[in-house]
Design an enzyme around this catalytic site. Structure first.
Site, PDB file in Angstrom:
ATOM      1  N   GLU A   3       0.844  -1.209   0.000  1.00 24.84           N
ATOM      2  CA  GLU A   3       0.000   0.000   0.000  1.00 24.84           C
ATOM      3  C   GLU A   3       0.875   1.253   0.000  1.00 24.84           C
ATOM      4  OE1 GLU A   3      -2.852  -0.565   3.186  1.00 24.84           O
ATOM      5  OE2 GLU A   3      -4.077  -1.705   1.784  1.00 24.84           O
ATOM      6  N   GLU A  50      -5.117  -8.597  -1.288  1.00 28.34           N
ATOM      7  CA  GLU A  50      -5.862  -8.449  -0.031  1.00 28.34           C
ATOM      8  C   GLU A  50      -7.329  -8.208  -0.347  1.00 28.34           C
ATOM      9  OE1 GLU A  50      -4.406  -5.514   2.758  1.00 28.34           O
ATOM     10  OE2 GLU A  50      -2.334  -6.056   2.343  1.00 28.34           O
TER      11      GLU A  50
HETATM   12  C1  BGP Z   1      -4.413  -3.155   4.791  1.00 27.17           C
HETATM   13  C2  BGP Z   1      -3.080  -3.767   5.211  1.00 27.17           C
HETATM   14  C3  BGP Z   1      -3.169  -5.101   5.824  1.00 27.17           C
HETATM   15  C4  BGP Z   1      -4.462  -5.355   6.599  1.00 27.17           C
HETATM   16  C5  BGP Z   1      -5.692  -4.701   5.991  1.00 27.17           C
HETATM   17  C6  BGP Z   1      -6.925  -4.778   6.874  1.00 27.17           C
HETATM   18  O1  BGP Z   1      -4.275  -1.807   4.814  1.00 27.17           O
HETATM   19  O2  BGP Z   1      -2.216  -3.865   4.074  1.00 27.17           O
HETATM   20  O3  BGP Z   1      -2.006  -5.228   6.626  1.00 27.17           O
HETATM   21  O4  BGP Z   1      -4.302  -5.013   7.918  1.00 27.17           O
HETATM   22  O5  BGP Z   1      -5.443  -3.383   5.682  1.00 27.17           O
HETATM   23  O6  BGP Z   1      -6.988  -3.615   7.671  1.00 27.17           O
HETATM   24  P1  BGP Z   1      -7.176  -3.722   9.235  1.00 27.17           P
HETATM   25  O7  BGP Z   1      -6.189  -4.750   9.681  1.00 27.17           O
HETATM   26  O8  BGP Z   1      -6.898  -2.374   9.747  1.00 27.17           O
HETATM   27  O9  BGP Z   1      -8.601  -4.176   9.438  1.00 27.17           O
END
Ligand code: BGP
Length: 484
Positions: free
Chosen positions: A188, A382
């Site tokens: 990201e 993701e």
């Molecule tokens: C993205 C990240 C992941 C994961 C995902 C879910 O931004 O790349 O690492 O964490 O978000 O978000 P969260 O864990 O805040 O629910």
């Protein structure tokens, strides 16, 4: 219709959210080891969850307990990796996305030689994956940079961090090139403006009169240069390797067809893909450079930087996609939270318990948009839904909401592939419950596998298969043909 032969079905994780063992075997402090779980802060107030200060860092470094520092314990993948990888293999995984914690190999980021114990850990993990015929997809930087580089250099704002990162990458490629074909550079990469500390090690107080925003663009430029050099190094050291960029795809629709709403939405979407534009096209978009100039933001570049960026473009484009939102010219439009963003609520969509708006069609829209823009293979790295799962008295866990989320997203993914999008694979976030990146919660569960641990780290760490475990196993077995 099933997905193409060889489609890489799997799941994604990050070292700082699963490994634990934060100070074991010589691992150094990473920026995540000072991230706190703030039980009384609303999940929509993501800024409060992710901001940092020198005081908070000092406090964290004096408190070696992990109760309120969940990323120090993760889900103890460090000691459970054989069991966890066996569960992924049982689901039939073709690929598993993980990151290498920079500080396990280079505790402060400045060592000239890597830490042998750290090298050995990942060697064991990759050997186990090889034995299980699971292809690694490795993220080099997933919010885990050395805290020392943040404290000593204000993170990526200092050009010297480029060399530290290249040394880390060279070590990864030379030690793990025999196991790993697929690599991602910065997770990201666009998130630097949303949470500059975990993404680039920037401490706002150290930004001086230049200010945090200008520091972010300077740091980002150093990451672009590092990415260019990393691509060349990866191709030179690992013949046949492929390296991708990784974007948070924040697909945004106009709240109404009023031209003003469409115009602000266009700006938001262009700003989102600017980062992948640089890594795919090898140059800064003119509209972005003009925008920075109009805002009085200058980026210091050295001769040769733009040539490095031009010659080091990526092989494929990967991205995260969870939700979509809308944008409006009306400053009073009702906003709703998303993945560390606040968008205007879309009345046609339902929301997760964390307020993220569920939009499977948005995934199809994102795939077609990105493929049309870049004409490069794509990888969804993701996608998933965070939810409060319940363990029934008989030990079973029924998560029909998660099966429904994935079924609807796979249906849309299939339509994009049928439309001609070249899609390399799909790794859900996350195959196993882990620590949330934004809130450090354990209770925000994403996995097909439950982990018995609560937000304060209490629990047996027992792994339990949810209903969705068996559903995803069938999806993979039929290569996406059977989503029932
Ligand atoms: C993205 C990240 C992941 C994961 C995902 C879910 O931004 O790349 O690492 O964490 O978000 O978000 P969260 O864990 O805040 O629910």
């Amino acid at each position: 219709m099933s997905f193409p032969e060889g489609f890489l079905w799997g799941g994604a994780t990050a070292a700082n959210q699963i490994e634990g063992a934060w100070n074991v075997d010589g691992k150094g402090w990473s920026v995540d080891d000072v991230a706190t779980y703030k039980p009384n802060v609303d999940v929509r107030d993501y800024k409060s969850h992710v901001t940092i200060s020198s005081t908070a860092i000092k406090q964290a470094m004096e408190d070696l307990d992990d109760t309120y520092y969940p990323k120090r314990r993760g889900i103890d993948f460090f000691h459970h990796y054989k069991e966890d990888l066996a569960l992924l293999a049982e689901m039939g995984f073709k690929v598993f996305r993980l990151s290498i914690a920079w500080t396990r190999l280079f505790p402060t980021g400045e060592e000239k030689e890597p830490n042998p114990a750290g090298l050995a850990f990942y060697d064991s993990v990759f050997q186990e994956m090889k034995r299980l015929h699971i292809e690694p997809l490795v993220t080099l930087s997933h919010y885990e940079m050395p805290l020392a580089l943040s404290l000593n250099y204000n993170g990526w704002t200092d050009r010297r961090v480029i060399d530290c990162f290249l040394r880390f990458c060279r070590t990864c490629f030379s030690h793990y090139g025999k196991y790993v074909k697929y690599w991602l550079n910065f997770n990201e990469v666009d998130s630097i403006l949303r949470h500059s500390f975990i993404t680039a090690g920037i401490i706002p107080e150290l930004c001086g009169e230049k200010g945090e925003i200008a520091c972010c663009y300077q740091a980002l430029h150093h990451q672009f240069v590092a990415a260019g050099l990393t691509t060349k190094l990866c191709h030179e050291m690992i013949p046949g390797s492929e390296i991708g960029c990784m974007l948070t795809k924040l697909t945004t629709y106009p709240r109404t067809c009023a031209p003003e709403d469409v115009a602000v939405t266009q700006q938001k979407n262009l700003k989102n893909v600017f980062y992948s534009d640089v890594m795919v096209f090898g140059e800064y978009p003119r509209l972005i450079l003009k925008n920075l100039e109009n805002r009085g933001i200058s980026i210091e570049m050295e001769p040769g930087d733009l040539k490095i960026i031009k010659e080091g473009t990526v092989d494929f484009v990967s991205f995260s996609y969870y939700m979509s939102m809308t944008e409006s010219a009306d400053p009073n439009a009702e906003r709703t939270p998303g993945n560390t963003v606040l968008g205007v609520r879309n009345p046609y969509l339902s929301s997760s318990e964390w307020g993220w708006q569920v939009d499977p069609v948005g995934l199809r829209i994102s795939l077609i948009e990105l493929y049309d823009r870049y004409k490069k293979p794509l990888f969804v790295v993701e996608n998933g839904i965070g939810a409060k799962d319940v363990v029934e008295p008989d030990g079973s866990i029924h998560d029909p909401y998660r099966i429904d989320y994935f079924r609807r997203h796979f249906q849309e993914m299939k339509k994009a592939v049928e439309a001609g999008v070249e899609l390399m694979g799909y790794t859900s976030w996350a195959p196993i419950d882990l620590i949330s990146a934004s809130t450090s919660q354990m209770s925000k569960r994403y996995g097909f596998i439950y982990v018995d641990q609560d937000d304060l780290g209490r629990g047996t760490l027992k792994r339990i298969k949810k209903d969705s475990f068996y559903w995803y196993q069938k999806v993979i077995r039929t290569n996406g043909a059977d989503l029932s």
